[in-house]
Structures are given as structure tokens and as C-alpha cells.
Design a protein around this motif. Structure first.
Motif, PDB file in Angstrom:
ATOM      1  N   ARG A   1       8.698   9.413  -8.648  1.00  0.00           N
ATOM      2  CA  ARG A   1       8.175   8.943  -7.445  1.00  0.00           C
ATOM      3  C   ARG A   1       7.049   7.627  -7.899  1.00  0.00           C
ATOM      4  O   ARG A   1       6.055   7.795  -8.656  1.00  0.00           O
ATOM      5  CB  ARG A   1       7.229   9.875  -6.832  1.00  0.00           C
TER       6      ARG A   1
ATOM      7  N   VAL B   1      12.304   7.101  -6.200  1.00  0.00           N
ATOM      8  CA  VAL B   1      11.805   6.827  -4.996  1.00  0.00           C
ATOM      9  C   VAL B   1      10.450   5.928  -5.189  1.00  0.00           C
ATOM     10  O   VAL B   1       9.632   6.356  -6.166  1.00  0.00           O
ATOM     11  CB  VAL B   1      11.887   7.705  -3.852  1.00  0.00           C
TER      12      VAL B   1
ATOM     13  N   ASP C   1       6.654   5.301  -3.271  1.00  0.00           N
ATOM     14  CA  ASP C   1       5.842   5.632  -2.264  1.00  0.00           C
ATOM     15  C   ASP C   1       4.859   4.601  -1.999  1.00  0.00           C
ATOM     16  O   ASP C   1       4.031   4.618  -1.042  1.00  0.00           O
ATOM     17  CB  ASP C   1       4.872   7.002  -2.721  1.00  0.00           C
TER      18      ASP C   1
ATOM     19  N   ARG D   1       3.537   1.010  -0.390  1.00  0.00           N
ATOM     20  CA  ARG D   1       3.524   0.820   1.059  1.00  0.00           C
ATOM     21  C   ARG D   1       2.695  -0.475   1.085  1.00  0.00           C
ATOM     22  O   ARG D   1       1.675  -0.693   0.310  1.00  0.00           O
ATOM     23  CB  ARG D   1       3.504   1.624   2.185  1.00  0.00           C
TER      24      ARG D   1
ATOM     25  N   THR E   1       9.478   4.801   2.754  1.00  0.00           N
ATOM     26  CA  THR E   1       9.518   4.219   1.274  1.00  0.00           C
ATOM     27  C   THR E   1       9.589   2.762   1.447  1.00  0.00           C
ATOM     28  O   THR E   1      10.208   1.958   2.212  1.00  0.00           O
ATOM     29  CB  THR E   1      10.372   5.040   0.335  1.00  0.00           C
TER      30      THR E   1
END
Length: 261
Positions: free
Chosen positions: A69, A95, A97, A99, A133
Motif C-alpha cells: 500500500r 494500491v 492510498d 489522495r 485510491t
């Protein structure tokens, strides 16, 4: 033309020990498995080696290891990469996280580092896109993957909830960045809480209203399909062996080019 590789995704078996996951996948007839080895699912070195021996005995392989992550608490990628390489995996799922302003550029830089670490171990980094995501579209995911030397994971649930369809999957394939597709089903109407739906209430392929056949027709016939049905109801109502068999049967039933297995 070869049919798809069917992968039992880690998300479908988060309650099961890795050895049970592998045994259930083999008994059901899956070609490969996905494995979560991050955070509370991490495996120590003796377990990794024991697991690899059992995989060889079963004639099963690890398709992907998850999940790195990208974010403020991402941690080092090396332990995950080392475990993936030891297990004989092909991909490391990532992925982001991050933002807000600058998140896409920061994710690009981080993904490049992940891809370099993976390449050094003979692996390929994969980036998944979801509504919450970065990236949050197949277009941005394709750009990031192309820049980093990674591939894109397209989850039909996230893809559909973002309002994307077959054309976007064709574009990922055309750009040669589509790594694999994760399949499940869901009602036509999106709930207010997309994160909860994704992690707790997915449906077996064919039990909802997503245009699965149309979506799968848009990708090359040999695209690997990871059956990811994170479902509290399915976990409560079936053993890992029963679940694996139901997942594979459902995925085969809706696949436009492989309905007989």
C-alpha cells in the motif's frame, strides 16, 4: 488460442491459512492462487519455504502476492518482494492510498520504486484502480503502469462502479498494460459505501447484474482471471473447500470462451 488461467484470489480466502487455501484451490481445479503476505498475513521464512514445497507437490503456482500500500505508512517493499520471489510468484499487487493534490505524481514515483524492486527479483509490479485510491480510473492506471514498467489490475466491481465498461478494458489491452482481471458480481445499483461492498458483500459471478460476459469479451482470451469474492455471507456459509469449488464453477459459467473448464 488458449483459454484463461483461473486464479483463486487472496481476497476470497482471507479467513483461511495459506496451506488450506492452496489445498482448496487444487481440489477445485484452479490453475493458480493469489496470496496475501502483508501485515497480519505475513509469513516467516520457514513457512514460506514449507509452503513453496507444498505448492510444488500440488502442481500449483502463485500468480500474485499482495498487497503493498503506497502511502504514509507503506513500509518497505523488500520483505514482500522477497516472499513473492521465494514463492515463485509472478506479480506483486500494489494500491495507493495517497489522495489529494499531487497524489498522482507521488504515486508515480512510488510505483516506479516498487517496479524496480520487483524487476530486480524477476517480478512485475501491478497497480489496481478503485474509486477511493490513486489512480481512480483505468486511464490514469494505464499511464502510471506504462511509465513505471508495471501492469494494471482491472477489478470488474471497481471498474463498473467507476462507470467504465468494455471500451476501457479494450484500451488497457491495446496499450499492452493489462495484467489480469479480478471477477465477482454485484447488484446493478451501487451502494453508498463502495468500500464496504468491495470488502464484505460481493456476489458470486452470475449472481448479480454486472455485465460480466460483455466485459470479459473485451479482453484477450488468455487474460488471467482472479476470482475475488470478498463476502461475509459466503465465508459464514461455506468451508474453504466448498467456497473454492463454487467460485471456480461460477467463474467458468459466465466466461464467454471457457464455459466447460
Amino acid at each position: 488460442m488458449h483459454g484463461p488461467t483461473f486464479v483463486l484470489a487472496a481476497g476470497s480466502m482471507l479467513d483461511a491459512h495459506p496451506l488450506v487455501l492452496a489445498e482448496a484451490a487444487c481440489a477445485a481445479g484452479f490453475d493458480a492462487i493469489g496470496l496475501r503476505t502483508s501485515h497480519e498475513h505475513a509469513l516467516d521464512t520457514p513457512m514460506v519455504r514449507r509452503f513453496r514445497r507444498r505448492l510444488d507437490e500440488l502442481g500449483l503456482r502463485v500468480h500474485d502476492v499482495e498487497v503493498h500500500r503506497i502511502g504514509l505508512t507503506a513500509g518497505r517493499i523488500e520483505p514482500l518482494v522477497e516472499a513473492a520471489a521465494e514463492l515463485g510468484a509472478r506479480y506483486v499487487l500494489t494500491v495507493s492510498d495517497l489522495r489529494g493534490e499531487g497524489a498522482l505524481d507521488a504515486t508515480r514515483v512510488a510505483l516506479e520504486r516498487v517496479a524496480q524492486a520487483c524487476a530486480g527479483a524477476g517480478l512485475t509490479a501491478a497497480i489496481e484502480y478503485m474509486a477511493w485510491t490513486t489512480p481512480s480510473s483505468s486511464h490514469d492506471a494505464a499511464r502510471l503502469a506504462a511509465d513505471a514498467g508495471a501492469v494494471v489490475v482491472a477489478d470488474v466491481l471497481h471498474h463498473s462502479r467507476l462507470g467504465e465498461g468494455p471500451d476501457q478494458l479494450r484500451e488497457l489491452a491495446r496499450r499492452d498494460v493489462l495484467g489480469w482481471v479480478q471477477v465477482c458480481d454485484a447488484p446493478a445499483a451501487a451502494p453508498a459505501d463502495l468500500l464496504h461492498e468491495a470488502r464484505h458483500s460481493r456476489l458470486l459471478p452470475g449472481m448479480g447484474a454486472l455485465p460480466l460476459t460483455e466485459l470479459l469479451t473485451a479482453v484477450p482470451a488468455d487474460t488471467a482471471l482472479a476470482v475475488e469474492v470478498q463476502s461475509d455471507a459466503l465465508v459464514a456459509g461455506s468451508s474453504p473447500f466448498e467456497r473454492a469449488a463454487a467460485l471456480l464453477a461460477a467463474a467458468r459459467s459466465i466466461h464467454p470462451r471457457n464455459t466447460t473448464g
